[in-house]
Design an enzyme around this catalytic site. Structure first.
Site, PDB file in Angstrom:
ATOM      1  N   HIS A  29     -28.266 -64.077 -37.178  1.00 56.95           N
ATOM      2  CA  HIS A  29     -27.602 -63.657 -38.418  1.00 56.95           C
ATOM      3  C   HIS A  29     -27.369 -62.153 -38.435  1.00 56.95           C
ATOM      4  CE1 HIS A  29     -26.375 -64.427 -42.609  1.00 56.95           C
ATOM      5  NE2 HIS A  29     -26.819 -63.206 -42.835  1.00 56.95           N
ATOM      6  N   ASP A  31     -24.643 -59.305 -40.716  1.00 51.88           N
ATOM      7  CA  ASP A  31     -23.641 -59.175 -41.773  1.00 51.88           C
ATOM      8  C   ASP A  31     -22.597 -58.099 -41.482  1.00 51.88           C
ATOM      9  OD1 ASP A  31     -24.140 -61.049 -43.989  1.00 51.88           O
ATOM     10  OD2 ASP A  31     -26.116 -60.123 -44.036  1.00 51.88           O
ATOM     11  N   GLU A 133     -21.931 -67.739 -45.134  1.00 50.99           N
ATOM     12  CA  GLU A 133     -23.188 -67.544 -45.844  1.00 50.99           C
ATOM     13  C   GLU A 133     -22.934 -67.718 -47.339  1.00 50.99           C
ATOM     14  OE1 GLU A 133     -27.018 -64.527 -45.961  1.00 50.99           O
ATOM     15  OE2 GLU A 133     -25.035 -63.675 -45.570  1.00 50.99           O
ATOM     16  N   HIS A 160     -26.630 -68.578 -51.370  1.00 53.38           N
ATOM     17  CA  HIS A 160     -27.157 -67.225 -51.178  1.00 53.38           C
ATOM     18  C   HIS A 160     -28.193 -66.994 -52.281  1.00 53.38           C
ATOM     19  CE1 HIS A 160     -27.123 -62.749 -50.759  1.00 53.38           C
ATOM     20  NE2 HIS A 160     -27.194 -63.125 -49.493  1.00 53.38           N
ATOM     21  N   HIS A 201     -32.253 -68.929 -47.659  1.00 56.05           N
ATOM     22  CA  HIS A 201     -31.816 -68.711 -49.048  1.00 56.05           C
ATOM     23  C   HIS A 201     -32.041 -69.899 -49.976  1.00 56.05           C
ATOM     24  CE1 HIS A 201     -30.087 -64.670 -48.956  1.00 56.05           C
ATOM     25  NE2 HIS A 201     -29.585 -64.975 -47.766  1.00 56.05           N
ATOM     26  N   HIS A 222     -32.471 -66.616 -41.085  1.00 55.64           N
ATOM     27  CA  HIS A 222     -33.096 -65.305 -41.309  1.00 55.64           C
ATOM     28  C   HIS A 222     -34.165 -65.431 -42.389  1.00 55.64           C
ATOM     29  CE1 HIS A 222     -29.484 -65.594 -43.775  1.00 55.64           C
ATOM     30  NE2 HIS A 222     -29.806 -64.543 -44.506  1.00 55.64           N
ATOM     31  N   ASP A 326     -30.593 -60.281 -39.474  1.00 54.05           N
ATOM     32  CA  ASP A 326     -30.019 -59.959 -40.784  1.00 54.05           C
ATOM     33  C   ASP A 326     -29.691 -58.475 -40.893  1.00 54.05           C
ATOM     34  OD1 ASP A 326     -28.939 -60.398 -43.274  1.00 54.05           O
ATOM     35  OD2 ASP A 326     -30.860 -60.506 -44.328  1.00 54.05           O
TER      36      ASP A 326
END
Length: 379
Positions: A29, A31, A133, A160, A201, A222, A326
């Site tokens: 993961h 972003d 995500e 999320h 999440h 993550h 992450d």
């Protein structure tokens, strides 16, 4: 944000480099697409951002990914909770990732199956796997999954930080007592397509509900061990005890508040009862006030992160753990500052006595096994 410090050049580090020369390193993961979207200069323009140069203000770029010896990278099309147009936002992030593949084809290969990791490593490239995500991107249309799959998406995180129409979040009030009936249909369709189900999440009840109905292994892309750090995003022991039976993988993450209990506790004054930052809060100002009262933010460290890996290995077995950084351009642990640090992570575990076989499983072998199983279940 500072670049990672020079690694300790001992025998363990040399052995780590050698191991990652032959075994694929996969990060579950990152972003980066959202970081590019938020960049005040690039504003989502991949060409303007220029991934080919080092970006010391954040943590991810091509030079440091190469230094980290990555063979596979899962990039997220993150959709903010309560976004008014979640599908459109997800599609914009997918378009951004496809532009990365187009503009940096020398560095990245499209990741569409487990086989692409070995192919990318043989070519000296990185397999780029696109993910979503936040399942709100479906706009409650089951067939949207098919369209996302055809665009190249191979993993979806069900929610999320906010509960949405069919899935309860770990960091929000529950509305469905886990997964709704539609949520269970989502799991079945993902299984049918060959799309990896990601339980990072989601609430513990959603974790259990998914494990009850899935026909393929799942991942936590993550998340860490709740027993070592009580952040609600981490995985509790009663769920961990079901992971091996499912064949899934928990990808331990670098987020400081998920690693170090002291860092988690330091941040509590700026979190609501569910562990997330309330909307509209001036976060920087609130942190300054915490520091005035409680002193500097406690740091998380590479050894503390490895404590989570040791715990997970003991609890669920070496066949069921992976790495999901992450990275999102924020504060990172000492020793885990950017995408160049994966050899240092492997070196620390070598110093702790991990075998080569178990290190190869952690680096990418377990993730590849899950991907192959998901592909087989679909076929």
């Amino acid at each position: 944000m500072a670049l990672a410090e020079a690694p300790v050049q001992d025998n363990a580090y040399v052995a780590a480099l050698a191991l990652l020369d032959r075994a694929p390193m996969i990060d579950g993961h990152n972003d980066l697409p959202y970081v590019i979207r938020l960049d005040r200069n690039a504003k989502g323009d991949v060409a303007a951002y220029d991934l080919a140069k080092v970006h010391p203000e954040v943590d991810t770029d091509i030079p440091r990914m190469r230094a980290g010896k990555l063979a596979g990278q899962f990039f997220a099309a993150y959709v903010p909770p309560n976004h008014p147009k979640p599908a459109g936002f997800a599609l914009a992030q997918i378009a951004l990732m496809r532009d990365i593949l187009k503009r940096h084809s020398d560095a990245f290969r499209p990741g569409l199956s487990a086989a692409d990791v070995a192919a990318a490593k043989a070519e000296g490239r990185i397999a780029l796997f696109m993910t979503i995500e936040n399942g709100s991107a479906l706009d409650n249309e089951l067939d949207a999954l098919d369209a996302y799959y055809d665009l190249g998406v191979r993993l979806m995180t069900l929610c999320h930080n906010g509960t949405h129409d069919w899935c309860d979040s770990a960091t929000d009030a529950p509305k469905h007592n886990g997964l709704s009936a539609f949520g269970k249909e989502v799991i079945a369709r993902m299984n049918k397509l060959g799309m990896v189900v990601d339980l990072a999440h989601v609430s513990p009840k959603v974790m259990h509900d998914t494990l009850d109905v899935t026909s393929a292994p799942v991942v936590w892309s993550h998340s860490n061990a709740f027993s070592l750090c009580d952040h609600p995003r981490n995985v509790p022991d009663d769920v961990l005890d079901r992971v091996a039976g499912n064949g899934g993988v928990v990808m331990a993450t670098f987020v400081p508040d998920f690693i170090n209990q002291a860092a988690r506790d330091w941040h509590r004054p700026v979190k609501d009862q569910y562990g997330k930052t309330p909307e509209g809060l001036d976060y920087a100002k609130a942190e300054q006030e915490i520091e005035r009262k409680a002193g500097p933010r406690p740091k998380a460290t590479l050894p503390q992160y490895c404590d989570h890996l040791d715990y997970l290995a003991k609890r669920i077995g070496h066949d069921h753990i992976g790495v999901g950084s992450d990275f999102f351009g924020w504060v990172n642990p000492d020793g885990l500052e950017d995408t160049s640090v994966f050899p240092s992570l492997i070196a620390e575990l070598i110093r702790r006595g991990w075998s080569e076989d178990n290190l190869e499983k952690l680096a990418g072998g377990n993730t590849l096994r899950v991907m192959r199983a998901v592909e087989k279940a679909a076929a």
